[in-house]
Design a protein around this motif. Structure first.
Motif, PDB file in Angstrom:
ATOM      1  N   PHE A   1     -13.516  54.802  16.060  1.00  0.00           N
ATOM      2  CA  PHE A   1     -14.294  54.780  14.818  1.00  0.00           C
ATOM      3  C   PHE A   1     -15.730  55.026  15.244  1.00  0.00           C
ATOM      4  O   PHE A   1     -16.295  54.265  16.044  1.00  0.00           O
ATOM      5  CB  PHE A   1     -14.156  53.425  14.127  1.00  0.00           C
ATOM      6  N   ILE A   2     -16.321  56.099  14.752  1.00  0.00           N
ATOM      7  CA  ILE A   2     -17.641  56.517  15.217  1.00  0.00           C
ATOM      8  C   ILE A   2     -18.671  56.361  14.098  1.00  0.00           C
ATOM      9  O   ILE A   2     -18.512  56.911  13.006  1.00  0.00           O
ATOM     10  CB  ILE A   2     -17.620  57.979  15.694  1.00  0.00           C
ATOM     11  N   VAL A   3     -19.699  55.594  14.388  1.00  0.00           N
ATOM     12  CA  VAL A   3     -20.807  55.394  13.450  1.00  0.00           C
ATOM     13  C   VAL A   3     -22.032  56.111  14.011  1.00  0.00           C
ATOM     14  O   VAL A   3     -22.458  55.845  15.138  1.00  0.00           O
ATOM     15  CB  VAL A   3     -21.140  53.893  13.276  1.00  0.00           C
ATOM     16  N   THR A   4     -22.578  57.037  13.239  1.00  0.00           N
ATOM     17  CA  THR A   4     -23.764  57.776  13.674  1.00  0.00           C
ATOM     18  C   THR A   4     -24.881  57.590  12.648  1.00  0.00           C
ATOM     19  O   THR A   4     -24.670  57.803  11.452  1.00  0.00           O
ATOM     20  CB  THR A   4     -23.465  59.279  13.824  1.00  0.00           C
TER      21      THR A   4
ATOM     22  N   ILE B   1     -19.367  43.509  23.903  1.00  0.00           N
ATOM     23  CA  ILE B   1     -18.390  42.490  23.517  1.00  0.00           C
ATOM     24  C   ILE B   1     -17.117  43.120  22.946  1.00  0.00           C
ATOM     25  O   ILE B   1     -16.008  42.658  23.204  1.00  0.00           O
ATOM     26  CB  ILE B   1     -19.011  41.515  22.495  1.00  0.00           C
ATOM     27  N   ILE B   2     -17.261  44.199  22.166  1.00  0.00           N
ATOM     28  CA  ILE B   2     -16.094  44.820  21.535  1.00  0.00           C
ATOM     29  C   ILE B   2     -15.602  46.052  22.299  1.00  0.00           C
ATOM     30  O   ILE B   2     -14.743  46.786  21.817  1.00  0.00           O
ATOM     31  CB  ILE B   2     -16.377  45.187  20.062  1.00  0.00           C
ATOM     32  N   GLY B   3     -16.168  46.288  23.480  1.00  0.00           N
ATOM     33  CA  GLY B   3     -15.725  47.410  24.297  1.00  0.00           C
ATOM     34  C   GLY B   3     -16.107  48.763  23.744  1.00  0.00           C
ATOM     35  O   GLY B   3     -15.434  49.769  23.993  1.00  0.00           O
ATOM     36  N   ALA B   4     -17.193  48.818  22.969  1.00  0.00           N
ATOM     37  CA  ALA B   4     -17.634  50.066  22.352  1.00  0.00           C
ATOM     38  C   ALA B   4     -18.690  50.753  23.221  1.00  0.00           C
ATOM     39  O   ALA B   4     -19.294  50.143  24.097  1.00  0.00           O
ATOM     40  CB  ALA B   4     -18.211  49.791  20.961  1.00  0.00           C
ATOM     41  N   THR B   5     -18.902  52.017  22.957  1.00  0.00           N
ATOM     42  CA  THR B   5     -19.922  52.803  23.660  1.00  0.00           C
ATOM     43  C   THR B   5     -21.077  53.071  22.703  1.00  0.00           C
ATOM     44  O   THR B   5     -20.871  53.587  21.603  1.00  0.00           O
ATOM     45  CB  THR B   5     -19.351  54.140  24.153  1.00  0.00           C
ATOM     46  N   LEU B   6     -22.293  52.727  23.144  1.00  0.00           N
ATOM     47  CA  LEU B   6     -23.478  52.905  22.311  1.00  0.00           C
ATOM     48  C   LEU B   6     -24.455  53.842  23.011  1.00  0.00           C
ATOM     49  O   LEU B   6     -24.762  53.664  24.187  1.00  0.00           O
ATOM     50  CB  LEU B   6     -24.157  51.560  22.062  1.00  0.00           C
ATOM     51  N   SER B   7     -24.918  54.852  22.289  1.00  0.00           N
ATOM     52  CA  SER B   7     -25.940  55.748  22.837  1.00  0.00           C
ATOM     53  C   SER B   7     -27.105  55.848  21.866  1.00  0.00           C
ATOM     54  O   SER B   7     -26.906  55.910  20.650  1.00  0.00           O
ATOM     55  CB  SER B   7     -25.359  57.139  23.116  1.00  0.00           C
ATOM     56  N   ILE B   8     -28.306  55.841  22.424  1.00  0.00           N
ATOM     57  CA  ILE B   8     -29.532  55.923  21.631  1.00  0.00           C
ATOM     58  C   ILE B   8     -30.397  57.004  22.266  1.00  0.00           C
ATOM     59  O   ILE B   8     -30.815  56.868  23.413  1.00  0.00           O
ATOM     60  CB  ILE B   8     -30.288  54.587  21.621  1.00  0.00           C
TER      61      ILE B   8
ATOM     62  N   THR C   1     -34.286  60.325  15.826  1.00  0.00           N
ATOM     63  CA  THR C   1     -33.444  59.539  16.726  1.00  0.00           C
ATOM     64  C   THR C   1     -31.998  59.548  16.255  1.00  0.00           C
ATOM     65  O   THR C   1     -31.734  59.486  15.052  1.00  0.00           O
ATOM     66  CB  THR C   1     -33.942  58.077  16.774  1.00  0.00           C
ATOM     67  N   VAL C   2     -31.088  59.592  17.207  1.00  0.00           N
ATOM     68  CA  VAL C   2     -29.659  59.518  16.906  1.00  0.00           C
ATOM     69  C   VAL C   2     -29.080  58.297  17.604  1.00  0.00           C
ATOM     70  O   VAL C   2     -29.203  58.147  18.816  1.00  0.00           O
ATOM     71  CB  VAL C   2     -28.904  60.772  17.383  1.00  0.00           C
ATOM     72  N   ILE C   3     -28.473  57.409  16.826  1.00  0.00           N
ATOM     73  CA  ILE C   3     -27.762  56.259  17.383  1.00  0.00           C
ATOM     74  C   ILE C   3     -26.280  56.473  17.089  1.00  0.00           C
ATOM     75  O   ILE C   3     -25.889  56.675  15.936  1.00  0.00           O
ATOM     76  CB  ILE C   3     -28.250  54.941  16.766  1.00  0.00           C
ATOM     77  N   ARG C   4     -25.475  56.428  18.134  1.00  0.00           N
ATOM     78  CA  ARG C   4     -24.047  56.724  17.999  1.00  0.00           C
ATOM     79  C   ARG C   4     -23.231  55.587  18.620  1.00  0.00           C
ATOM     80  O   ARG C   4     -23.432  55.225  19.773  1.00  0.00           O
ATOM     81  CB  ARG C   4     -23.720  58.053  18.699  1.00  0.00           C
ATOM     82  N   LEU C   5     -22.342  55.035  17.827  1.00  0.00           N
ATOM     83  CA  LEU C   5     -21.486  53.941  18.272  1.00  0.00           C
ATOM     84  C   LEU C   5     -20.033  54.399  18.199  1.00  0.00           C
ATOM     85  O   LEU C   5     -19.563  54.815  17.145  1.00  0.00           O
ATOM     86  CB  LEU C   5     -21.686  52.716  17.379  1.00  0.00           C
ATOM     87  N   GLU C   6     -19.325  54.319  19.328  1.00  0.00           N
ATOM     88  CA  GLU C   6     -17.912  54.703  19.381  1.00  0.00           C
ATOM     89  C   GLU C   6     -17.079  53.446  19.646  1.00  0.00           C
ATOM     90  O   GLU C   6     -17.164  52.847  20.705  1.00  0.00           O
ATOM     91  CB  GLU C   6     -17.663  55.742  20.468  1.00  0.00           C
ATOM     92  N   VAL C   7     -16.277  53.065  18.660  1.00  0.00           N
ATOM     93  CA  VAL C   7     -15.500  51.835  18.736  1.00  0.00           C
ATOM     94  C   VAL C   7     -14.031  52.175  18.918  1.00  0.00           C
ATOM     95  O   VAL C   7     -13.419  52.809  18.062  1.00  0.00           O
ATOM     96  CB  VAL C   7     -15.663  50.997  17.451  1.00  0.00           C
ATOM     97  N   PRO C   8     -13.412  51.743  20.025  1.00  0.00           N
ATOM     98  CA  PRO C   8     -11.980  52.022  20.220  1.00  0.00           C
ATOM     99  C   PRO C   8     -11.149  51.177  19.257  1.00  0.00           C
ATOM    100  O   PRO C   8     -11.521  50.064  18.912  1.00  0.00           O
ATOM    101  CB  PRO C   8     -11.744  51.606  21.680  1.00  0.00           C
ATOM    102  N   TYR C   9     -10.031  51.709  18.850  1.00  0.00           N
ATOM    103  CA  TYR C   9      -9.161  50.967  17.925  1.00  0.00           C
ATOM    104  C   TYR C   9      -8.467  49.810  18.604  1.00  0.00           C
ATOM    105  O   TYR C   9      -8.100  48.836  17.978  1.00  0.00           O
ATOM    106  CB  TYR C   9      -8.104  51.902  17.331  1.00  0.00           C
ATOM    107  N   HIS C  10      -8.286  49.903  19.912  1.00  0.00           N
ATOM    108  CA  HIS C  10      -7.617  48.843  20.643  1.00  0.00           C
ATOM    109  C   HIS C  10      -8.465  48.447  21.827  1.00  0.00           C
ATOM    110  O   HIS C  10      -9.204  49.256  22.382  1.00  0.00           O
ATOM    111  CB  HIS C  10      -6.228  49.291  21.147  1.00  0.00           C
ATOM    112  N   ASP C  11      -8.339  47.172  22.247  1.00  0.00           N
ATOM    113  CA  ASP C  11      -9.056  46.689  23.436  1.00  0.00           C
ATOM    114  C   ASP C  11      -8.558  47.413  24.676  1.00  0.00           C
ATOM    115  O   ASP C  11      -7.395  47.761  24.761  1.00  0.00           O
ATOM    116  CB  ASP C  11      -8.880  45.177  23.596  1.00  0.00           C
TER     117      ASP C  11
END
Length: 206
Positions: free
Chosen positions: A150-153, A181-188, A196-206
Motif C-alpha cells: 500500500f503506497i502513500v505518496t 515499527i510496521i516494516g514499511a519503507t519511507l523516502s523523503i 518535496t515527495v514523501i513516499r511510504l510503502e507498506v507491505p501487506y504482511h510482516d
C-alpha cells in the motif's frame, strides 16, 4: 530491542495524545462553551459591536480548538484501511490552510488495525510538515494498492526539504520510527522540478 523500545515510545506518545485531548476538551472546550453562554445571556448589556466581536472571537477559537483536537485524538480505522481517514484529514487541513488538495488515487486496502493506525499517523505528520513548512500552494495525495504494498505518496510544490532545518525535525524522526515499527519503507526527497515527495510503502504482511 530497538524495535521494542520504539513500540513502547510510540505507545507512550499515543497515551499522552489521548490525555491531552481529554484535558483540552474538558478544560478549554468547556470554558469556551461557558464564555459563549455568558456573552449570549448578557448581549443586551453589551455594545452591539463589542458583542459581535466577542462572539466572532469565541467562534474562531472554537474552530481552532476543534482542529487541534482532531489532530491529537486517536482515530478509529473501522475497516482496517486508513484511506478515507487520510483523505478526510488532508481535505480538512488543506481547507484551513487555503492550500489546493489534489487526490489522484484513493485505493482501499485491508491492513491490521495497528498498521492502519501507524500509516494514518505517518501521513498526518507528512501533511502537517508540508502545510507548515513547504510554502506550497498545492498538495497532491496518492493512495495506491499494488500486489504487495500500500503506497502513500504526498507531493507538495513548495521549496523542498533538503538542507532546511526541518529535514531532520522531530516530525521526520517520528515518521521514520513509525515506519520501522510496521516494516514499511519511507523516502523523503526533493522533487526533480520543485517541492518535496514523501513516499511510504507498506507491505501487506510482516
Amino acid at each position: 530491542s530497538l524495535l521494542k523500545l520504539s513500540n513502547r515510545l510510540v505507545s507512550i506518545r499515543e497515551k499522552e495524545r489521548a490525555r491531552l485531548t481529554r484535558d483540552i476538551h474538558d478544560g478549554v472546550g468547556q470554558g469556551l462553551s461557558t464564555l459563549k453562554l455568558l456573552i449570549n445571556l448578557n448581549a443586551k448589556k453589551l455594545e452591539p459591536e463589542l458583542s459581535e466581536m466577542l462572539k466572532s472571537e469565541v467562534a474562531n477559537t472554537s474552530t481552532t480548538l476543534k482542529s487541534v483536537i482532531r489532530n491529537l485524538k486517536p482515530i478509529e480505522v473501522a475497516s482496517g484501511s486508513p484511506t478515507q481517514s487520510i483523505v478526510s484529514l488532508a481535505q480538512h487541513n488543506c481547507d484551513l490552510a487555503k492550500i489546493t488538495l489534489i487526490v489522484k488515487q484513493q485505493d482501499y486496502v485491508q491492513l491490521s488495525q495497528e498498521h492502519a493506525y501507524q500509516v494514518y499517523r505517518i501521513a498526518q505528520e507528512a501533511l502537517n510538515n508540508a502545510i507548515k513548512h513547504s510554502e506550497a500552494d498545492t498538495i497532491t495525495l496518492t493512495l495506491e494498492a499494488t500486489l504487495k504494498h500500500f503506497i502513500v505518496t504526498i507531493y507538495d510544490n513548495g521549496k523542498g526539504v533538503i538542507d532546511t532545518p526541518h529535514h531532520e525535525s522531530y516530525g521526520m524522526s517520528s515518521m521514520k520510527e513509525r515506519s520501522m515499527i510496521i516494516g514499511a519503507t519511507l523516502s523523503i526527497q526533493d522533487h526533480i522540478s520543485r517541492g518535496t515527495v514523501i513516499r511510504l510503502e507498506v507491505p501487506y504482511h510482516d
